[in-house]
Write an enzyme that holds these catalytic residues in place. Structure first.
Site, PDB file in Angstrom:
ATOM      1  N   GLU A 177      11.879  94.494   0.540  1.00 24.82           N
ATOM      2  CA  GLU A 177      12.271  95.504  -0.463  1.00 24.82           C
ATOM      3  C   GLU A 177      11.650  96.864  -0.147  1.00 24.82           C
ATOM      4  OE1 GLU A 177      14.639  94.774  -2.511  1.00 24.82           O
ATOM      5  OE2 GLU A 177      14.579  92.700  -1.826  1.00 24.82           O
TER       6      GLU A 177
ATOM      7  N   TYR B 235      23.033  91.274   6.594  1.00 21.53           N
ATOM      8  CA  TYR B 235      21.608  91.204   6.914  1.00 21.53           C
ATOM      9  C   TYR B 235      21.390  90.686   8.340  1.00 21.53           C
ATOM     10  CZ  TYR B 235      20.842  91.331   1.816  1.00 21.53           C
ATOM     11  OH  TYR B 235      20.828  91.680   0.492  1.00 21.53           O
TER      12      TYR B 235
HETATM   13  N1  BES Z   1      19.792  95.048  -2.263  1.00 23.43           N
HETATM   14  C1  BES Z   1      19.653  93.652  -2.209  1.00 23.43           C
HETATM   15  C2  BES Z   1      20.280  92.910  -3.351  1.00 23.43           C
HETATM   16  C3  BES Z   1      21.707  93.227  -3.617  1.00 23.43           C
HETATM   17  C4  BES Z   1      22.633  93.367  -2.610  1.00 23.43           C
HETATM   18  C5  BES Z   1      22.122  93.336  -4.924  1.00 23.43           C
HETATM   19  C6  BES Z   1      23.964  93.641  -2.920  1.00 23.43           C
HETATM   20  C7  BES Z   1      23.434  93.593  -5.217  1.00 23.43           C
HETATM   21  C8  BES Z   1      24.369  93.748  -4.224  1.00 23.43           C
HETATM   22  C9  BES Z   1      18.220  93.191  -2.227  1.00 23.43           C
HETATM   23  O1  BES Z   1      17.247  94.036  -2.022  1.00 23.43           O
HETATM   24  C10 BES Z   1      18.062  91.986  -1.328  1.00 23.43           C
HETATM   25  O2  BES Z   1      18.497  91.964  -0.226  1.00 23.43           O
HETATM   26  N2  BES Z   1      17.441  90.986  -1.874  1.00 23.43           N
HETATM   27  C11 BES Z   1      17.234  89.714  -1.239  1.00 23.43           C
HETATM   28  C12 BES Z   1      15.835  89.673  -0.667  1.00 23.43           C
HETATM   29  C13 BES Z   1      15.690  88.819   0.546  1.00 23.43           C
HETATM   30  C14 BES Z   1      16.672  89.102   1.647  1.00 23.43           C
HETATM   31  C15 BES Z   1      14.276  88.942   1.081  1.00 23.43           C
HETATM   32  C16 BES Z   1      17.438  88.648  -2.309  1.00 23.43           C
HETATM   33  O3  BES Z   1      17.667  89.009  -3.461  1.00 23.43           O
HETATM   34  O4  BES Z   1      17.403  87.471  -2.005  1.00 23.43           O
END
Ligand code: BES
Length: 623
Positions: free
Chosen positions: A301, A389
């Protein structure tokens, strides 16, 4: 403007033109009684092109007036929604207006259908004392809170004035708490909480929370916020690593831009692991496992403070520029802090597994398995998966391998400097890369970069090439999984608690996932034996418990059905909730439906909507 044009505007995920918001001034009363926000939002826009109308995104908002320079102007809110984008608000500029900057003041209230907000009753909070509210705007939910140009391509500075009976956090630096107002009819008094965001940010990063929130320092520029009872545990979980993460990131990119970095640990219904709201990352309480095993989410984050929040993708089709870079930075930060040589390989391997799962879910030829998918008419939340990702990370990792880490590092600084405060499309990233290696021409580097098969990486569905990595940390997990699979074949394997004594949390995930994926499910009896030997269901780590229940459901181990349903009804993080419902629906659809009915108010609207869709699909399939 005809209705077709309005709909097109509302569906537009790409670059807005003509007028662009530069400053947003939002004044809201948070009304817990009526479960709504009401107030005024003033958008200052700059003219880029002659156009006599400004079209804004809204979704389920109630608009009562629109004014420019203190005069009412003509406006129209589309009566029919364009799913999933909402209703365009068209504002006509005053006759003869030639101004290059205009300020549009809109009186607005949210409605019960707002998809960004979750309102919680005291009974739904941990100490059961106060109401609580929090928002989640990514990807396109900001428009259900305030009229705006809801695309990451438009960046604005912000002032927020939020009136609430309880402490408020918002995406900006707090400037003052003022103007106490006594409550009427026995209602509590309210205060006005003000915030200033001077770093231009896209609408999806607007966030707020209000409730019984306490705070504690976790470093010189760091604070953790959460409920008073949870504060000590949250502080302990993060205080060791967070400042170190910032310092490593600053070396890798450049100094942290947002002054303070805070973490807000939300109630269990928070739908994500973490959300990178500026200044304050919002996280699920499932990170607080008392063993600091999940601080990697904080490294992730925090990385958005550069990749995503300072340099943002220009539309959700270029989402990989946020996520791929963030995953790359996270994987550079973690081993540097923990001095762990094997971390890189192991996390890349876990990433490959996550990518494989996403591709399997969509199927290999699906548009959403492309790094740059076409999202015209689509809800970006539905396209969300590990593809951006992990495929994004793999592209950057491939570049790193091509030119070498020492040559990529100056490019990282260059890229994040070139696009600081801006939004980028993939073609701009590419041009920047080529120009950099052309200018910093050391013989052969440009040629190396030219080897990248861009079309394949960006526009073809399915898997990229799998990188070589050291699998030793994973091999021990696969070996143990094999022993369980061959149990009963006179293998002589006698499980014991000590099987896992040298395993990290992540290795346990790999072990459980290997068994989940095996073509013949483990017999239910073996799963029960595993439960009694390793006591997975008693673990404080939801990553472990949820994987164990998914395995149990796939093995039809009935003993765990109710516990799995209970877990699905008590955490709202979609990463856990969705697989649990998916499996419950296969083995006992009535239990899945009952669980949802019982707990639907517990979930955030985004999660509720997703599960609802799964249940409806199930009905449609006749199961
Ligand atoms: N920005 C994302 C979450 C997100 C993406 C919300 C698209 C809505 C639409 C967030 O920061 C994220 O990637 N969170 C991951 C963390 C993990 C990859 C370490 C999660 O929520 O699992």
């Amino acid at each position: 403007m005809n209705s077709e044009a309005k709909a097109r505007r509302a569906t537009k995920l790409r670059r807005h033109d003509a007028w662009r918001t530069t400053y947003t001034y939002a004044n809201f009363d948070i009304d817990f009684e009526k479960k709504r926000f009401h107030g005024t939002v003033t958008l200052t826009l700059r003219k880029l092109d002659e156009q006599k109308q400004v079209v804004l995104d809204t979704s389920y908002l109630s608009i009562s007036s629109v004014r420019i320079a203190d005069k009412d102007v003509k406006w129209d809110l589309a009566t029919e929604r364009t799913e999933p984008y909402g209703s365009a608000l068209t504002v006509s500029l005053p006759e003869g207006s030639t101004a290059n900057d205009i300020a549009i003041e809109i009186a607005v209230a949210t409605t019960k259908d707002c998809t960004a907000l979750q309102w919680m009753t005291p009974a739904q909070t941990s100490n059961k004392k106060h109401t609580y509210i929090f928002s989640q705007c990514q990807a396109i939910h900001a428009r259900s809170l305030l009229p705006c140009q809801d695309t990451p391509d438009v960046k604005s500075t912000y002032t927020f004035n939020l009136r609430s009976p309880l402490p408020v956090l918002a995406s900006g630096l707090p400037t003052k708490v003022s103007e106490f107002r006594a409550g009427k009819d026995g209602q509590p008094g309210t205060l006005l909480y003000s915030f200033q965001q001077d770093v231009p940010m896209p609408s999806y990063l607007f966030a707020l929370a209000s409730g019984d929130i306490a705070s504690a320092a976790i470093g010189p520029r760091l604070t953790v916020y959460t409920g008073p009872e949870e504060l000590k545990d949250c502080q302990w979980e993060f205080e060791d690593d967070t400042e170190k993460y910032i310092q490593i990131s600053e070396k890798l990119v450049y100094p942290y831009e947002w002054t303070t970095y805070n973490v807000l640990v939300l109630p269990p219904s928070f739908p994500y692991g973490g959300m990178e709201n500026p200044q304050t990352t919002y996280t699920t309480p499932t990170l607080i496992s008392g063993d600091r095993q999940k601080v990697d989410v904080i490294a992730h984050e925090l990385s958005y403070s550069w990749s995503g929040n300072l340099v943002s993708c220009a539309s959700w089709e270029h989402f990989w520029l946020n996520e791929g870079w963030t995953t790359y930075l996270e994987r550079r930060i973690q081993p540097a802090v923990h001095k762990d040589d094997q971390y890189w390989d192991f996390s890349a391997l876990l990433g490959w597994k996550a990518l494989s799962d996403s591709i399997a879910q969509f199927r290999e030829d699906h548009e959403f398995t492309k790094l740059m998918p076409n999202l015209e008419g689509k809800d970006p939340d539905n396209a969300f998966s590990s593809v951006a990702y992990e495929k994004g990370f793999l592209l950057l990792y491939y570049l790193e391998k091509l030119v070498g880490q020492d040559k990529l590092e100056p490019f990282i600084k260059h890229y994040f400097t070139t696009f600081k405060f801006k939004s980028v499309e993939t073609s701009e990233f590419k041009t920047c890369l080529y120009e950099f290696f052309e200018k910093n021409d050391e013989p052969g580097y440009l040629k190396l970069v030219s080897k990248v098969q861009w079309h394949k990486w960006l526009s073809e569905p399915g898997f990229p090439q799998k990188p070589d990595s050291d699998t030793s940390l994973a091999d021990v997990c696969y070996d143990l999984a094999k022993k369980w699979q061959s149990k009963g074949d006179k293998s002589g394997f006698k499980p014991a608690k000590s099987d896992l004594s040298s395993f990290s949390g992540q290795q346990i995930y790999v072990f459980l996932e290997a068994l989940q994926d095996s073509s013949t499910p483990l017999p239910a009896k073996s799963v029960e034996l595993m439960g009694s030997t390793y006591a997975f269901e008693k673990s404080k780590n939801v990553e472990i418990v949820s994987r164990f229940y998914v395995l149990a459901l796939r093995s039809r181990a009935e003993k765990y059905y109710d516990d799995a349903a209970l877990l699905a009804g008590s955490v709202g993080r979609m990463k856990f909730v969705r697989p649990l419902y998916r499996e419950l629906l296969k083995v006992k659809p009535e239990l899945a439906k009952q669980t949802f009915e019982r707990h639907k108010d517990f979930y955030h609207p985004i999660c509720r909507g997703m599960i609802e869709k799964m249940l409806v699909k199930e009905k449609g399939s006749g199961a």
